[in-house]
Design a protein around this motif. Structure first.
Motif, mmCIF file in Angstrom:
data_model
loop_
_atom_site.group_PDB
_atom_site.id
_atom_site.type_symbol
_atom_site.label_atom_id
_atom_site.label_comp_id
_atom_site.label_asym_id
_atom_site.label_seq_id
_atom_site.Cartn_x
_atom_site.Cartn_y
_atom_site.Cartn_z
ATOM 1 N N ASN A 1 0.923 -1.235 0.091
ATOM 2 C CA ASN A 1 -0.063 -0.052 -0.036
ATOM 3 C C ASN A 1 0.762 1.279 -0.078
ATOM 4 O O ASN A 1 1.673 1.397 1.055
ATOM 5 N N LYS A 2 0.618 2.110 -1.067
ATOM 6 C CA LYS A 2 1.667 3.211 -1.121
ATOM 7 C C LYS A 2 1.448 4.170 0.129
ATOM 8 O O LYS A 2 2.164 5.297 0.115
ATOM 9 N N PHE A 3 0.119 4.325 0.598
ATOM 10 C CA PHE A 3 -0.254 5.324 1.573
ATOM 11 C C PHE A 3 0.128 4.510 3.100
ATOM 12 O O PHE A 3 -0.592 5.068 3.949
ATOM 13 N N ALA A 4 0.826 3.480 2.950
ATOM 14 C CA ALA A 4 1.040 2.766 4.297
ATOM 15 C C ALA A 4 1.556 3.659 5.209
ATOM 16 O O ALA A 4 1.241 3.939 6.509
ATOM 17 N N ASP A 5 2.864 4.541 4.932
ATOM 18 C CA ASP A 5 3.295 5.294 6.131
ATOM 19 C C ASP A 5 2.437 6.437 6.545
ATOM 20 O O ASP A 5 2.437 6.880 7.563
ATOM 21 N N TYR A 6 1.820 7.081 5.247
ATOM 22 C CA TYR A 6 0.757 8.202 5.692
ATOM 23 C C TYR A 6 -0.368 7.533 6.769
ATOM 24 O O TYR A 6 -0.608 8.490 7.654
ATOM 25 N N LEU A 7 -0.943 6.623 6.435
ATOM 26 C CA LEU A 7 -1.987 6.275 7.151
ATOM 27 C C LEU A 7 -1.464 5.779 8.606
ATOM 28 O O LEU A 7 -2.148 5.766 9.592
ATOM 29 N N THR A 8 -0.181 5.292 8.577
ATOM 30 C CA THR A 8 0.464 4.846 9.979
ATOM 31 C C THR A 8 0.572 5.997 10.943
ATOM 32 O O THR A 8 0.190 6.267 12.050
ATOM 33 N N LYS A 9 0.841 7.269 10.213
ATOM 34 C CA LYS A 9 1.118 8.640 10.992
ATOM 35 C C LYS A 9 -0.214 8.963 11.523
ATOM 36 O O LYS A 9 -0.391 9.543 12.496
ATOM 37 N N VAL A 10 -1.325 8.754 10.380
ATOM 38 C CA VAL A 10 -2.556 9.214 10.888
ATOM 39 C C VAL A 10 -3.079 8.466 11.866
ATOM 40 O O VAL A 10 -3.897 8.948 12.980
ATOM 41 N N PHE A 11 -2.776 7.191 12.010
ATOM 42 C CA PHE A 11 -3.326 6.234 13.003
ATOM 43 C C PHE A 11 -2.565 6.539 14.532
ATOM 44 O O PHE A 11 -3.110 6.426 15.413
ATOM 45 N N LYS A 12 -1.303 6.919 14.432
ATOM 46 C CA LYS A 12 -0.561 7.037 15.550
ATOM 47 C C LYS A 12 -0.638 8.524 15.982
ATOM 48 O O LYS A 12 0.125 9.106 16.880
#
Length: 460
Positions: A82-93
């Motif tokens: 998923n190319k938005f994995a880092d972005y969604l991880t930061k959103v989650f944290k």
């Protein structure tokens, strides 16, 4: 009556003494009972607090498991590549500002207000961090190309994670408070134990003091005249104040003991005389042995002077000279080692011969197994060849049998045809014989060519 009066006086003195000590004894006993009750109450409180700590520990473990499950759900929702994995991880944290319940209770302390202000500052810092952009994308808005449902699910999981973190922090805070309470209770329990021990020691000291005072009371013992005996001169002394009151049975035992001591004294004297005689005899023997030793030393010295010309230390000679027994044992050991080495060499040679024999047998066995394998292969080939040949012979016999069956059917049909022609000719002959005409023999149709080994049926 006088004895009873004296006994009553003694009891009255004991009663006065007990009443005098009763108040102090009650105070000390009550103090011990209170300390024991305090100890029981403290143990009950400690057990309750320990139970609460255990319950909080289980709640914290459940919240931690829930946090792990939320993280696993988020990871599973991202999927692979998923190319938005880092972005969604930061959103989650990401930490966002959350509304807190306002305290409606009155009388809040200044420390609470300070903590609220520090919390507000923390939330403001987190807000500043939340307003920052990551990789050119705003964390509060779903970027183009990203699945809106996945972004919403991530925000939902983030809210659950924050709720779980707040609950976990609250549980840990409560657990720490309960641990501090348990530590304070343990300190109080130690103080109560020391106070209880002190109170018990005071009570024991008081009991000893009371018993000592009771023992100091004067007790009157009434004796009859025939019970009083004065040892001196066999008569009764006019002053009995220094007299010792003693039981008559004890006097009898002491008298018997006097006789026993006399017998022991006689036996000890006899033993001492025997020991003295033995001692004198041992002294005489020692003198005799000393004289013999001195004579032997003089004889030895004369022999040394005669043989060596001077005095020689025999101990040094014994250490320097060769011990024959030891040398014999060494020689025997050496011979035994030689015999063992020869026997061992013989066994080694026998082992080598046996190994060579085993090697030859294995080689021969291998050759025979190879020959057996070759013979089995040839046997299989011969068996297959024989089976194929039998199959071919069977096929030949089967072909001839089919030819015979077809020939037999053809002949049967021919016989049936000839029988029909014969019947027709017979009818024609009978018809012509009735009319009286001449009968010509019928024209014979050409017979089919039969095989060389054909035999006509016997009925024709």
């Amino acid at each position: 009556m006088k004895d009873a009066d004296l006994r009553q006086v003694t009891l009255f003195e004991e009663l006065v003494l007990l009443k005098e000590y009763e108040i102090r004894e009650d105070i000390l006993a009550e103090k011990v009972a209170n300390k024991q009750q305090e100890k029981l109450d403290m143990q009950t409180k400690m057990l309750e607090v320990q139970g609460k700590i255990d319950a909080k520990k289980k709640d914290i473990e459940k919240l931690q498991e829930k946090e792990k499950s939320l993280m696993a759900s988020f990871t599973q929702s991202l999927g692979d590549n998923n190319k938005f994995a880092d972005y969604l991880t930061k959103v989650f944290k990401k930490r966002v500002k959350r509304t807190k319940k306002k305290m409606t209770e009155e009388g809040e302390s200044d420390e609470d207000s300070d903590e609220d202000s520090s919390d507000d500052s923390d939330w403001e810092e987190s807000d500043e961090e939340s307003e920052s952009e990551v990789g050119g994308y705003d964390l509060d808005v779903c970027p183009p190309g990203c699945d809106q449902k996945l972004y919403d699910d991530t925000c939902t999981l983030r809210e659950k994670r924050l709720d779980n973190e707040e609950a976990l922090a609250e549980e840990k805070k409560n657990q720490d408070a309960q641990k501090k309470e348990l530590e304070s209770l343990q300190k109080k329990a130690k103080v109560i134990d020391s106070q209880l021990k002190t109170a018990q020691n005071d009570l024991e000291d008081f009991q000893l003091e009371k018993q000592q005072k009771l023992n100091e009371l004067t007790v009157v013992a009434t004796l009859k005249l025939h019970q009083v005996q004065h040892i001196t001169n066999g008569g009764l002394h006019h002053d009995l104040s220094p007299t010792l009151v003693f039981a008559s049975g004890g006097v009898v035992r002491l008298q018997h003991r006097i006789k026993e001591l006399e017998h022991e004294k006689l036996s000890q004297k006899k033993q001492m005389r025997e020991s003295r005689k033995k001692h004198v005899q041992l002294i005489k023997d020692r003198r005799i042995f000393e004289a013999q030793i001195s004579d032997m030393e003089e004889t030895c010295a004369q022999m040394m002077l005669a043989k060596f010309g001077c005095m020689v230390d025999l101990e040094k000679i014994e250490t320097v000279t060769v011990n024959r027994a030891i040398e014999e044992l060494k020689e025997k050991l050496r011979q035994t080692e030689i015999d063992c080495s020869m026997e061992l060499r013989t066994y080694d040679e026998e082992i080598m011969r046996r190994k060579e024999r085993i090697t030859n047998l294995v080689r021969d066995n291998t050759q025979r197994l190879t020959q057996l394998a070759m013979m089995l292969t040839e046997q299989n080939e011969y068996t297959e060849s024989l089976d194929n040949r039998q199959k071919r012979v069977g096929a030949d016999f089967t072909g001839q049998r089919k030819t015979d069956v077809r020939e037999k059917q053809r002949l049967i049909q021919l016989v049936q045809l000839q029988a029909q022609e014969i019947d027709a000719l017979k009818e024609e002959i009978m018809l012509l014989s009735r009319k009286g005409g001449h009968i010509l023999p019928p024209a014979q149709p050409p017979l089919p060519q039969s095989p060389p080994n054909f035999q006509p049926p016997q009925g024709l």
